[in-house]
Design a protein around this motif. Structure first.
Motif, PDB file in Angstrom:
ATOM      1  N   PHE A 111       8.840   4.348  32.679  1.00  0.00           N
ATOM      2  CA  PHE A 111       9.977   5.220  32.984  1.00  0.00           C
ATOM      3  C   PHE A 111      11.158   4.774  32.138  1.00  0.00           C
ATOM      4  O   PHE A 111      11.499   3.588  32.095  1.00  0.00           O
ATOM      5  CB  PHE A 111      10.344   5.132  34.465  1.00  0.00           C
ATOM      6  N   GLU A 112      11.791   5.738  31.465  1.00  0.00           N
ATOM      7  CA  GLU A 112      12.950   5.457  30.629  1.00  0.00           C
ATOM      8  C   GLU A 112      13.990   6.545  30.852  1.00  0.00           C
ATOM      9  O   GLU A 112      13.815   7.434  31.663  1.00  0.00           O
ATOM     10  CB  GLU A 112      12.542   5.397  29.147  1.00  0.00           C
ATOM     11  N   GLY A 113      15.076   6.468  30.075  1.00  0.00           N
ATOM     12  CA  GLY A 113      16.062   7.545  30.104  1.00  0.00           C
ATOM     13  C   GLY A 113      17.340   7.214  30.825  1.00  0.00           C
ATOM     14  O   GLY A 113      18.265   8.022  30.857  1.00  0.00           O
ATOM     15  N   THR A 114      17.405   6.042  31.426  1.00  0.00           N
ATOM     16  CA  THR A 114      18.637   5.615  32.078  1.00  0.00           C
ATOM     17  C   THR A 114      18.735   4.105  31.901  1.00  0.00           C
ATOM     18  O   THR A 114      17.781   3.472  31.465  1.00  0.00           O
ATOM     19  CB  THR A 114      18.644   5.978  33.579  1.00  0.00           C
ATOM     20  N   GLU A 115      19.862   3.506  32.213  1.00  0.00           N
ATOM     21  CA  GLU A 115      20.004   2.060  32.089  1.00  0.00           C
ATOM     22  C   GLU A 115      20.246   1.431  33.456  1.00  0.00           C
ATOM     23  O   GLU A 115      21.026   0.507  33.616  1.00  0.00           O
ATOM     24  CB  GLU A 115      21.121   1.715  31.096  1.00  0.00           C
ATOM     25  N   ASN A 116      19.529   1.958  34.454  1.00  0.00           N
ATOM     26  CA  ASN A 116      19.695   1.476  35.821  1.00  0.00           C
ATOM     27  C   ASN A 116      18.372   1.091  36.473  1.00  0.00           C
ATOM     28  O   ASN A 116      18.222   1.165  37.687  1.00  0.00           O
ATOM     29  CB  ASN A 116      20.371   2.566  36.676  1.00  0.00           C
ATOM     30  N   PHE A 117      17.383   0.704  35.687  1.00  0.00           N
ATOM     31  CA  PHE A 117      16.069   0.409  36.253  1.00  0.00           C
ATOM     32  C   PHE A 117      15.969  -0.998  36.839  1.00  0.00           C
ATOM     33  O   PHE A 117      15.001  -1.317  37.510  1.00  0.00           O
ATOM     34  CB  PHE A 117      14.984   0.595  35.188  1.00  0.00           C
ATOM     35  N   HIS A 118      16.951  -1.827  36.585  1.00  0.00           N
ATOM     36  CA  HIS A 118      16.916  -3.221  37.033  1.00  0.00           C
ATOM     37  C   HIS A 118      17.369  -3.299  38.490  1.00  0.00           C
ATOM     38  O   HIS A 118      18.504  -3.676  38.794  1.00  0.00           O
ATOM     39  CB  HIS A 118      17.817  -4.058  36.116  1.00  0.00           C
ATOM     40  N   VAL A 119      16.453  -2.919  39.400  1.00  0.00           N
ATOM     41  CA  VAL A 119      16.802  -2.788  40.811  1.00  0.00           C
ATOM     42  C   VAL A 119      15.934  -3.715  41.664  1.00  0.00           C
ATOM     43  O   VAL A 119      14.892  -4.195  41.232  1.00  0.00           O
ATOM     44  CB  VAL A 119      16.629  -1.334  41.278  1.00  0.00           C
ATOM     45  N   ASP A 120      16.389  -3.961  42.898  1.00  0.00           N
ATOM     46  CA  ASP A 120      15.641  -4.830  43.814  1.00  0.00           C
ATOM     47  C   ASP A 120      14.368  -4.168  44.326  1.00  0.00           C
ATOM     48  O   ASP A 120      13.371  -4.836  44.575  1.00  0.00           O
ATOM     49  CB  ASP A 120      16.513  -5.209  45.013  1.00  0.00           C
ATOM     50  N   ASN A 121      14.417  -2.863  44.517  1.00  0.00           N
ATOM     51  CA  ASN A 121      13.240  -2.161  45.023  1.00  0.00           C
ATOM     52  C   ASN A 121      13.260  -0.711  44.553  1.00  0.00           C
ATOM     53  O   ASN A 121      14.317  -0.157  44.240  1.00  0.00           O
ATOM     54  CB  ASN A 121      13.164  -2.234  46.553  1.00  0.00           C
ATOM     55  N   PHE A 122      12.086  -0.129  44.491  1.00  0.00           N
ATOM     56  CA  PHE A 122      11.991   1.284  44.107  1.00  0.00           C
ATOM     57  C   PHE A 122      10.693   1.864  44.645  1.00  0.00           C
ATOM     58  O   PHE A 122       9.772   1.151  45.060  1.00  0.00           O
ATOM     59  CB  PHE A 122      12.094   1.463  42.586  1.00  0.00           C
ATOM     60  N   GLU A 123      10.624   3.179  44.605  1.00  0.00           N
ATOM     61  CA  GLU A 123       9.440   3.901  45.062  1.00  0.00           C
ATOM     62  C   GLU A 123       8.917   4.767  43.925  1.00  0.00           C
ATOM     63  O   GLU A 123       9.682   5.320  43.135  1.00  0.00           O
ATOM     64  CB  GLU A 123       9.780   4.788  46.260  1.00  0.00           C
ATOM     65  N   VAL A 124       7.605   4.866  43.823  1.00  0.00           N
ATOM     66  CA  VAL A 124       6.984   5.760  42.851  1.00  0.00           C
ATOM     67  C   VAL A 124       6.131   6.778  43.588  1.00  0.00           C
ATOM     68  O   VAL A 124       5.300   6.422  44.438  1.00  0.00           O
ATOM     69  CB  VAL A 124       6.108   4.982  41.843  1.00  0.00           C
ATOM     70  N   SER A 125       6.375   8.049  43.281  1.00  0.00           N
ATOM     71  CA  SER A 125       5.506   9.120  43.772  1.00  0.00           C
ATOM     72  C   SER A 125       4.396   9.304  42.744  1.00  0.00           C
ATOM     73  O   SER A 125       4.657   9.729  41.614  1.00  0.00           O
ATOM     74  CB  SER A 125       6.280  10.427  43.938  1.00  0.00           C
ATOM     75  N   VAL A 126       3.185   8.921  43.128  1.00  0.00           N
ATOM     76  CA  VAL A 126       2.047   9.033  42.208  1.00  0.00           C
ATOM     77  C   VAL A 126       1.495  10.447  42.329  1.00  0.00           C
ATOM     78  O   VAL A 126       0.647  10.751  43.163  1.00  0.00           O
ATOM     79  CB  VAL A 126       0.965   7.982  42.523  1.00  0.00           C
ATOM     80  N   LYS A 127       2.030  11.307  41.473  1.00  0.00           N
ATOM     81  CA  LYS A 127       1.582  12.697  41.425  1.00  0.00           C
ATOM     82  C   LYS A 127       0.686  12.899  40.208  1.00  0.00           C
ATOM     83  O   LYS A 127       0.459  11.995  39.431  1.00  0.00           O
ATOM     84  CB  LYS A 127       2.794  13.628  41.325  1.00  0.00           C
ATOM     85  N   GLY A 128       0.189  14.114  40.063  1.00  0.00           N
ATOM     86  CA  GLY A 128      -0.509  14.467  38.832  1.00  0.00           C
ATOM     87  C   GLY A 128      -1.970  14.089  38.788  1.00  0.00           C
ATOM     88  O   GLY A 128      -2.555  14.010  37.711  1.00  0.00           O
ATOM     89  N   ILE A 129      -2.611  13.862  39.940  1.00  0.00           N
ATOM     90  CA  ILE A 129      -4.052  13.619  39.957  1.00  0.00           C
ATOM     91  C   ILE A 129      -4.748  14.907  40.394  1.00  0.00           C
ATOM     92  O   ILE A 129      -4.453  15.460  41.452  1.00  0.00           O
ATOM     93  CB  ILE A 129      -4.428  12.454  40.888  1.00  0.00           C
TER      94      ILE A 129
END
Length: 276
Positions: A111-129
């Motif tokens: 994932f790119e496009g912003t400079e805010n990825f350095h976070v304590d926690n995040f969620e990923v929606s695994v779509k596209g299967i």
């Protein structure tokens, strides 16, 4: 008293480690957050493993391994996966991959496009299967004469062209290029065609182990078909024959499977080790 001091000491340095190595919001481009491992996600169709989850200021990424448990094909469109952390949301930019029946594939999702990825926690929606059942819609194709009296033919949503051919006494081969023009998922498989002699006898191609060529809209594939017939039956070099395509060309609908959610938290110890 000594036990209390020792516990306080360990607690103090644990807090220091978390504060130093989680570094949410850091501007250091070299600092890497490492996240916890999560249990495998399993359904009736697949098993998902997610490994090597990391982030910096400019990106977050992980390796996803998808095991296909079915006799059908799976399609994974990584670009549909979504990263979310607070107000931050980003989609991956990845090329789709097909997963053969009873096999597995791995892919790095970034994932790119912003400079805010350095976070304590995040969620990923695994779509596209998606699940794809081969042969939902089989196209009729005209028999193709050898020696050729034409170079092009159409089979439903496929447009095909002869690239080269050669006829010898006991062997004949022909090479084709086919483009899928539909909006679903196209399949071509040369193993399904036969060659027919003037007396009506049919002989299978020697490419019986050929795999399906799987195509998205606009994709092209090249394949070779070869036939071998004993000279006592016919001299192929001087025989007019026809390739009968049977079920060689088809298309199917990609049916979306349920979206999965995966949550990740910074692993302070692994992050500390990574940034030594």
């Amino acid at each position: 008293m000594k036990t209390f001091i020792k516990q306080s000491f360990v607690l103090f340095f644990s807090v220091i480690a978390i504060s130093c190595f989680g570094q949410t919001g850091t501007t250091d481009p070299k600092h890497v957050n490492v996240y916890n491992e999560i249990p495998k996600i399993e359904t009736g169709e697949y098993i998902i493993s997610i490994e090597d989850v990391v982030s910096t200021v400019k990106y977050a990424k992980f390796k996803i391994i998808i095991t296909n448990k079915t006799a059908d094909y799976l399609l994974f469109k990584g670009e549909e996966c979504v990263f979310t952390s607070g107000d931050i949301s980003s989609k991956a930019v990845e090329k789709p991959v097909f997963i053969d029946p009873f096999s597995k594939k791995s892919k790095v999702i970034e994932f790119e496009g912003t400079e805010n990825f350095h976070v304590d926690n995040f969620e990923v929606s695994v779509k596209g299967i998606y699940k794809i059942i081969v042969g939902e819609n089989v196209f009729n194709a005209p028999d193709f004469q050898l020696p050729p009296n034409a170079k092009d033919f159409t089979a439903g949503q496929f447009s095909c062209a002869l690239l080269d051919t050669k006829q010898e006494t006991q062997s004949t081969w022909a090479k084709f290029s086919c483009k899928y023009n539909g909006s679903k998922i196209g399949f071509s498989n040369p193993a399904k065609c036969v060659v027919k002699l003037p007396d009506g006898k049919e002989f299978a191609t020697v490419n019986l182990k050929s795999k399906d060529n799987i195509m998205l809209s606009g994709d092209e594939s090249k394949f070779l078909v070869e036939f071998q017939i004993p000279a006592k039956i016919t001299d192929m070099q001087f025989t007019t024959m026809n390739i009968v395509w049977k079920d060689s060309f088809s298309e199917s609908t990609a049916k979306p499977l349920v979206t999965q959610k995966a949550t990740f938290k910074v692993d302070a110890a692994k992050t500390a080790a990574k940034n030594k």
